[in-house]
Design a protein around this motif. Structure first.
Motif, PDB file in Angstrom:
ATOM      1  N   VAL A 112      33.679  48.092  57.581  1.00 48.44           N
ATOM      2  CA  VAL A 112      33.527  48.066  55.695  1.00 48.44           C
ATOM      3  C   VAL A 112      34.416  48.446  55.037  1.00 48.44           C
ATOM      4  O   VAL A 112      34.791  47.438  54.710  1.00 48.44           O
ATOM      5  CB  VAL A 112      32.154  49.396  55.476  1.00 48.44           C
ATOM      6  CG1 VAL A 112      32.930  48.390  53.458  1.00 48.44           C
ATOM      7  CG2 VAL A 112      31.266  49.018  55.720  1.00 48.44           C
ATOM      8  N   GLY A 113      35.426  49.682  55.877  1.00 49.24           N
ATOM      9  CA  GLY A 113      36.768  49.863  55.592  1.00 49.24           C
ATOM     10  C   GLY A 113      36.593  50.133  53.954  1.00 49.24           C
ATOM     11  O   GLY A 113      35.915  50.835  53.654  1.00 49.24           O
ATOM     12  N   SER A 114      38.071  49.716  52.805  1.00 52.27           N
ATOM     13  CA  SER A 114      38.314  50.128  51.521  1.00 52.27           C
ATOM     14  C   SER A 114      37.301  49.230  51.104  1.00 52.27           C
ATOM     15  O   SER A 114      37.641  48.863  50.078  1.00 52.27           O
ATOM     16  CB  SER A 114      39.962  50.261  51.572  1.00 52.27           C
ATOM     17  OG  SER A 114      40.181  49.293  52.062  1.00 52.27           O
ATOM     18  N   ALA A 115      36.668  48.196  51.636  1.00 54.88           N
ATOM     19  CA  ALA A 115      36.260  47.514  50.544  1.00 54.88           C
ATOM     20  C   ALA A 115      35.235  47.717  49.863  1.00 54.88           C
ATOM     21  O   ALA A 115      34.102  48.397  50.209  1.00 54.88           O
ATOM     22  CB  ALA A 115      35.232  46.031  51.522  1.00 54.88           C
TER      23      ALA A 115
ATOM     24  N   PHE B 139      25.399  46.478  48.521  1.00 55.78           N
ATOM     25  CA  PHE B 139      26.195  47.644  47.279  1.00 55.78           C
ATOM     26  C   PHE B 139      26.800  49.436  48.431  1.00 55.78           C
ATOM     27  O   PHE B 139      26.512  49.787  48.465  1.00 55.78           O
ATOM     28  CB  PHE B 139      24.920  48.145  46.200  1.00 55.78           C
ATOM     29  CG  PHE B 139      25.880  48.933  44.720  1.00 55.78           C
ATOM     30  CD1 PHE B 139      26.826  49.101  44.442  1.00 55.78           C
ATOM     31  CD2 PHE B 139      25.290  50.793  45.035  1.00 55.78           C
ATOM     32  CE1 PHE B 139      27.647  50.251  43.567  1.00 55.78           C
ATOM     33  CE2 PHE B 139      25.713  51.287  44.142  1.00 55.78           C
ATOM     34  CZ  PHE B 139      26.821  51.077  43.830  1.00 55.78           C
ATOM     35  N   THR B 140      28.191  49.577  47.832  1.00 59.27           N
ATOM     36  CA  THR B 140      28.458  50.536  48.322  1.00 59.27           C
ATOM     37  C   THR B 140      29.052  51.655  47.629  1.00 59.27           C
ATOM     38  O   THR B 140      29.374  52.401  47.895  1.00 59.27           O
ATOM     39  CB  THR B 140      30.170  50.396  49.092  1.00 59.27           C
ATOM     40  OG1 THR B 140      30.868  49.962  48.129  1.00 59.27           O
ATOM     41  CG2 THR B 140      30.442  48.858  50.456  1.00 59.27           C
TER      42      THR B 140
ATOM     43  N   ARG C  56      26.685  61.155  45.647  1.00 59.76           N
ATOM     44  CA  ARG C  56      26.388  59.906  46.209  1.00 59.76           C
ATOM     45  C   ARG C  56      27.560  58.984  46.371  1.00 59.76           C
ATOM     46  O   ARG C  56      27.352  58.041  46.463  1.00 59.76           O
ATOM     47  CB  ARG C  56      25.321  59.468  45.663  1.00 59.76           C
ATOM     48  CG  ARG C  56      24.065  60.617  44.996  1.00 59.76           C
ATOM     49  CD  ARG C  56      23.279  59.858  44.304  1.00 59.76           C
ATOM     50  NE  ARG C  56      22.888  59.565  45.015  1.00 59.76           N
ATOM     51  CZ  ARG C  56      21.227  59.080  45.512  1.00 59.76           C
ATOM     52  NH1 ARG C  56      21.302  60.174  46.358  1.00 59.76           N
ATOM     53  NH2 ARG C  56      20.788  57.607  46.828  1.00 59.76           N
ATOM     54  N   PHE C  57      29.017  58.982  45.814  1.00 59.98           N
ATOM     55  CA  PHE C  57      30.088  58.009  46.126  1.00 59.98           C
ATOM     56  C   PHE C  57      30.445  57.469  47.522  1.00 59.98           C
ATOM     57  O   PHE C  57      30.834  58.407  48.186  1.00 59.98           O
ATOM     58  CB  PHE C  57      31.128  58.501  45.373  1.00 59.98           C
ATOM     59  CG  PHE C  57      32.558  57.801  45.142  1.00 59.98           C
ATOM     60  CD1 PHE C  57      32.810  56.589  44.792  1.00 59.98           C
ATOM     61  CD2 PHE C  57      33.455  58.126  46.249  1.00 59.98           C
ATOM     62  CE1 PHE C  57      33.500  56.098  44.839  1.00 59.98           C
ATOM     63  CE2 PHE C  57      34.278  57.185  46.628  1.00 59.98           C
ATOM     64  CZ  PHE C  57      34.724  57.017  45.100  1.00 59.98           C
ATOM     65  N   ARG C  58      30.397  56.157  47.119  1.00 57.97           N
ATOM     66  CA  ARG C  58      30.352  55.420  48.873  1.00 57.97           C
ATOM     67  C   ARG C  58      29.779  56.394  49.853  1.00 57.97           C
ATOM     68  O   ARG C  58      30.251  56.654  51.289  1.00 57.97           O
ATOM     69  CB  ARG C  58      31.716  55.561  48.913  1.00 57.97           C
ATOM     70  CG  ARG C  58      32.274  54.385  48.350  1.00 57.97           C
ATOM     71  CD  ARG C  58      33.783  53.739  48.831  1.00 57.97           C
ATOM     72  NE  ARG C  58      33.346  53.329  49.491  1.00 57.97           N
ATOM     73  CZ  ARG C  58      33.685  52.025  50.419  1.00 57.97           C
ATOM     74  NH1 ARG C  58      33.586  51.634  48.685  1.00 57.97           N
ATOM     75  NH2 ARG C  58      34.599  51.918  51.405  1.00 57.97           N
ATOM     76  N   ARG C  59      28.601  57.497  49.629  1.00 54.80           N
ATOM     77  CA  ARG C  59      27.621  58.171  50.503  1.00 54.80           C
ATOM     78  C   ARG C  59      26.948  57.162  51.368  1.00 54.80           C
ATOM     79  O   ARG C  59      26.401  57.545  52.538  1.00 54.80           O
ATOM     80  CB  ARG C  59      27.094  58.765  50.010  1.00 54.80           C
ATOM     81  CG  ARG C  59      26.669  60.082  51.302  1.00 54.80           C
ATOM     82  CD  ARG C  59      25.980  60.966  50.912  1.00 54.80           C
ATOM     83  NE  ARG C  59      24.525  60.942  49.728  1.00 54.80           N
ATOM     84  CZ  ARG C  59      23.451  62.090  49.380  1.00 54.80           C
ATOM     85  NH1 ARG C  59      24.824  63.474  49.122  1.00 54.80           N
ATOM     86  NH2 ARG C  59      22.619  61.793  48.160  1.00 54.80           N
TER      87      ARG C  59
ATOM     88  N   ALA D  66      31.106  57.813  58.550  1.00 56.05           N
ATOM     89  CA  ALA D  66      31.794  57.649  56.729  1.00 56.05           C
ATOM     90  C   ALA D  66      31.180  56.162  56.558  1.00 56.05           C
ATOM     91  O   ALA D  66      31.367  55.229  57.435  1.00 56.05           O
ATOM     92  CB  ALA D  66      33.337  58.001  56.241  1.00 56.05           C
ATOM     93  N   VAL D  67      31.025  55.794  55.158  1.00 56.93           N
ATOM     94  CA  VAL D  67      30.705  54.060  54.620  1.00 56.93           C
ATOM     95  C   VAL D  67      32.088  53.715  55.166  1.00 56.93           C
ATOM     96  O   VAL D  67      32.078  52.206  55.557  1.00 56.93           O
ATOM     97  CB  VAL D  67      30.398  54.449  53.648  1.00 56.93           C
ATOM     98  CG1 VAL D  67      30.793  52.477  52.712  1.00 56.93           C
ATOM     99  CG2 VAL D  67      28.953  54.602  52.860  1.00 56.93           C
TER     100      VAL D  67
END
Length: 309
Positions: A210-213, A257-258, A266-269, A169-170
């Motif tokens: 990256v976490g929630s950034a 770009f996250t 495609r959201f945060r994929r 996961a991102v």
């Protein structure tokens, strides 16, 4: 090698070598697919899809955004179409949706080119040529542009690949960005200043999660490698896989770009990792803006290096 007519992205030019495979398409000269050892490296799209969220696009003759699409170059004002109307900006250049033509092809490389005609907002003629190749070292892209007009032309360049680590996961990706400063942006994602990143949440000079950034961020003041280039790397927490995007000495900025504004699957994929020659709004600020003299040729190279599959 294949030449297949697709309904939306045009001809498909596939190249392969040493377990690496890439597909370049006619519309936009876009990098649509890249895999290594059967592992998907690029978060691409299907041949009959329209490139989503600028995936794989070449961003020229400017990357990122121009405020209000308005700029002055050598004492003459110019107005571009507002291709990001919600933010009242001109975004990502003029070559994205044009059909590029095949110039040369071998088993492991393909060269495509596009003649950009003079137009309202950008009254200069350019010939762009991109050579894509794959090898055991990864994917390489060599960009060339010639100013075929009789006046100086402003120029900036970037690309927009989305990179992924399958199964990671991102949020869990370890990100390394060699930038010691970042651009401060307003609500329209346009620059209003710059600050050092040391000790802040934007400091990725050492790899960290990256976490929630939420990132749609431009880094500058780069740590350079011995050859003058720089690189951004993403890696799995257990070290099982990584991808490095590198750019030569012509690239002075990185955008990451996250994908938080993307919808659906495609959201945060994946992460868009973009080497840029200049920062956003460079046509107005002049920061790292390249001026091409009549007949001048400019060249740069960048690429993607995945870890062994």
């Amino acid at each position: 090698m294949t030449d297949v007519v697709a309904a939306r992205s045009g001809l498909q030019w596939a190249i392969e070598a040493d377990g690496h495979r890439a597909v370049i398409v006619e519309v936009g000269g876009v990098l649509r697919h890249y895999s290594a050892g059967g592992r998907e490296v690029l978060d691409g799209f299907g041949p009959d899809e329209i490139s989503p969220a600028s995936a794989g696009q070449i961003l020229a003759p400017w990357p990122n955004r121009i405020r209000d699409g308005h700029y002055t170059f050598e004492d003459t004002a110019h107005q571009l179409s507002l291709t990001e109307p919600a933010r009242h900006n001109a975004i990502h250049g003029l070559t994205n949706w044009s059909r590029w033509k095949l110039a040369d092809q071998t088993g492991d490389s393909v060269t495509v080119e596009f003649d950009l005609p003079p137009q309202i907002g950008y009254p200069w003629a350019l010939t762009l040529r991109t050579r894509w190749s794959v090898s055991a070292d990864g994917l390489r892209s060599e960009q060339e542009v010639v100013n075929t007009s009789d006046q100086n032309a402003p120029w900036g360049f970037s690309v927009h690949p989305y990179l992924q680590l399958p199964g990671v996961a991102v949020d869990d990706i370890l990100l390394h960005v060699p930038g010691r400063s970042r651009v401060l942006a307003d609500a329209r994602l346009l620059p209003i200043g710059a600050v050092k990143v040391a000790g802040t949440e934007y400091d990725y000079t050492e790899p960290r999660r990256v976490g929630s950034a939420v990132l749609d961020t431009t880094w500058g003041d780069l740590d350079r490698q011995a050859d003058g280039g720089s690189a951004v790397t993403i890696a799995a927490p257990d070290g099982s896989q990584s991808v490095t995007v590198w750019g030569d000495e012509n690239f002075h900025w990185w955008q990451v770009f996250t994908g938080d504004t993307l919808t659906g699957e495609r959201f945060r994929r994946s992460l868009a990792i973009e080497p840029m020659t200049c920062p956003p709004d460079a046509f107005r600020s002049g920061r790292d803006l390249i001026v091409l003299a009549p007949g001048q040729t400019w060249r740069a190279s960048w690429g993607v290096r995945p870890s062994a599959a």
